[in-house]
Design a protein around this motif. Structure first.
Motif, PDB file in Angstrom:
ATOM      1  N   LEU A 153      69.416  45.619 -71.030  1.00 17.42           N
ATOM      2  CA  LEU A 153      69.593  44.339 -70.744  1.00 17.42           C
ATOM      3  C   LEU A 153      69.170  44.056 -69.427  1.00 17.42           C
ATOM      4  CD1 LEU A 153      72.902  43.567 -72.632  1.00 17.42           C
ATOM      5  CD2 LEU A 153      70.586  42.449 -73.277  1.00 17.42           C
ATOM      6  N   GLU A 154      69.433  45.066 -68.524  1.00 16.47           N
ATOM      7  CA  GLU A 154      69.145  45.094 -67.285  1.00 16.47           C
ATOM      8  C   GLU A 154      67.706  45.166 -67.023  1.00 16.47           C
ATOM      9  OE1 GLU A 154      71.842  47.746 -65.203  1.00 16.47           O
ATOM     10  OE2 GLU A 154      73.248  46.294 -65.547  1.00 16.47           O
ATOM     11  N   CYS A 169      77.125  37.710 -65.762  1.00 18.47           N
ATOM     12  CA  CYS A 169      75.573  37.736 -65.456  1.00 18.47           C
ATOM     13  C   CYS A 169      75.166  39.216 -65.186  1.00 18.47           C
ATOM     14  CB  CYS A 169      75.466  36.897 -64.078  1.00 18.47           C
ATOM     15  SG  CYS A 169      73.732  36.926 -63.658  1.00 18.47           S
ATOM     16  N   LEU A 170      74.188  39.603 -66.029  1.00 20.50           N
ATOM     17  CA  LEU A 170      73.910  41.154 -65.453  1.00 20.50           C
ATOM     18  C   LEU A 170      72.522  41.032 -64.824  1.00 20.50           C
ATOM     19  CD1 LEU A 170      73.962  43.229 -68.929  1.00 20.50           C
ATOM     20  CD2 LEU A 170      75.270  43.573 -66.620  1.00 20.50           C
ATOM     21  N   ARG A 171      71.682  40.117 -65.035  1.00 17.70           N
ATOM     22  CA  ARG A 171      70.518  40.081 -64.397  1.00 17.70           C
ATOM     23  C   ARG A 171      69.974  38.747 -64.228  1.00 17.70           C
ATOM     24  NH1 ARG A 171      64.802  40.122 -65.796  1.00 17.70           N
ATOM     25  NH2 ARG A 171      63.718  41.554 -65.055  1.00 17.70           N
ATOM     26  N   GLU A 192      75.248  37.146 -53.829  1.00 19.67           N
ATOM     27  CA  GLU A 192      76.138  37.864 -52.629  1.00 19.67           C
ATOM     28  C   GLU A 192      77.538  37.760 -53.004  1.00 19.67           C
ATOM     29  OE1 GLU A 192      77.170  36.679 -48.318  1.00 19.67           O
ATOM     30  OE2 GLU A 192      75.048  37.119 -48.452  1.00 19.67           O
ATOM     31  N   ALA A 193      78.328  38.684 -53.374  1.00 17.51           N
ATOM     32  CA  ALA A 193      79.567  38.635 -53.624  1.00 17.51           C
ATOM     33  C   ALA A 193      80.278  37.800 -54.787  1.00 17.51           C
ATOM     34  CB  ALA A 193      80.438  38.528 -52.348  1.00 17.51           C
ATOM     35  N   GLY A 194      79.512  37.745 -55.735  1.00 11.95           N
ATOM     36  CA  GLY A 194      79.692  36.960 -57.036  1.00 11.95           C
ATOM     37  C   GLY A 194      79.336  35.457 -56.954  1.00 11.95           C
ATOM     38  N   ILE A 223      70.573  36.907 -67.822  1.00 14.58           N
ATOM     39  CA  ILE A 223      70.821  37.742 -68.835  1.00 14.58           C
ATOM     40  C   ILE A 223      72.592  38.119 -68.930  1.00 14.58           C
ATOM     41  CG2 ILE A 223      70.593  40.327 -69.942  1.00 14.58           C
ATOM     42  CD1 ILE A 223      67.916  38.557 -70.238  1.00 14.58           C
ATOM     43  N   SER A 224      72.990  37.785 -70.261  1.00 17.99           N
ATOM     44  CA  SER A 224      74.486  37.712 -70.134  1.00 17.99           C
ATOM     45  C   SER A 224      74.721  39.202 -70.866  1.00 17.99           C
ATOM     46  CB  SER A 224      75.030  36.760 -71.171  1.00 17.99           C
ATOM     47  OG  SER A 224      76.284  36.878 -71.459  1.00 17.99           O
ATOM     48  N   ASN A 225      75.924  39.674 -70.384  1.00 19.99           N
ATOM     49  CA  ASN A 225      76.404  41.028 -70.753  1.00 19.99           C
ATOM     50  C   ASN A 225      77.247  40.660 -72.122  1.00 19.99           C
ATOM     51  OD1 ASN A 225      78.889  40.152 -69.676  1.00 19.99           O
ATOM     52  ND2 ASN A 225      78.922  41.852 -68.261  1.00 19.99           N
ATOM     53  N   ASP A 226      77.344  39.409 -72.571  1.00 17.23           N
ATOM     54  CA  ASP A 226      78.106  39.259 -73.766  1.00 17.23           C
ATOM     55  C   ASP A 226      77.533  39.902 -74.893  1.00 17.23           C
ATOM     56  OD1 ASP A 226      79.933  37.389 -72.462  1.00 17.23           O
ATOM     57  OD2 ASP A 226      78.890  35.889 -73.153  1.00 17.23           O
ATOM     58  N   TRP A 227      76.271  40.444 -74.894  1.00 15.32           N
ATOM     59  CA  TRP A 227      75.435  41.044 -75.937  1.00 15.32           C
ATOM     60  C   TRP A 227      76.169  42.518 -75.995  1.00 15.32           C
ATOM     61  CZ3 TRP A 227      72.818  39.428 -79.728  1.00 15.32           C
ATOM     62  CH2 TRP A 227      72.372  38.032 -79.735  1.00 15.32           C
TER      63      TRP A 227
END
Length: 144
Positions: A42-43, A76-78, A99-101, A115-119
């Protein structure tokens, strides 16, 4: 829909190992690497199926050196793209900082394509599984 078991059995077949309806040692080894491999895949690429578009929520704080601060989505991954129109066709590359979220930018509104890490918690994509298996297999063959 493709499941983890489907992807793992396909990986076993690609590796020349018997597919399994019940967990085997190979199945368990692949299962242990499943989520980390999916995360890396994903990343690694701006996959359409995992892309989310969202209008970012502006924060009350004023960041140093930027006009606006926004909350970055926790999944958010990417970051694929950021713009002030929300259109995927707007390929202007604005200046921003991650920066920092937070996303710090000089635009309002601010849309994020990411790209969502929900996957990682969904059933996933067979194509993504195949890419992951192929990459692992090529690394294994290169090191052998």
């Amino acid at each position: 829909m493709t499941t983890k078991v489907d992807v793992i059995n396909e990986a076993l077949a690609m590796l020349g190992l018997p597919q399994s309806a019940t967990p085997s040692s190979w199945y368990n080894k692949i299962l242990a690497r499943y989520n980390p491999t999916v995360r890396l895949m994903l990343e690694d690429h701006p996959w359409n199926f995992a892309t989310q578009r969202t209008a970012l929520q502006q924060l009350d704080e004023t960041p140093i050196g930027r006009e606006f601060a926004y909350n970055k989505p926790s999944d958010c991954l990417r970051i694929n793209m950021i713009n002030n129109t929300g259109s995927a066709d707007d390929d202007e590359i604005p200046d921003y900082e991650d920066e920092a979220g937070k996303i710090l930018a000089d635009m309002d509104p601010c849309y994020l394509f990411y790209i969502s890490n929900d996957w990682l918690t969904k059933e996933g994509s067979r194509r993504l599984g195949r890419v992951g298996v192929a990459k692992r297999r090529s690394r294994h063959q290169a090191s052998a």
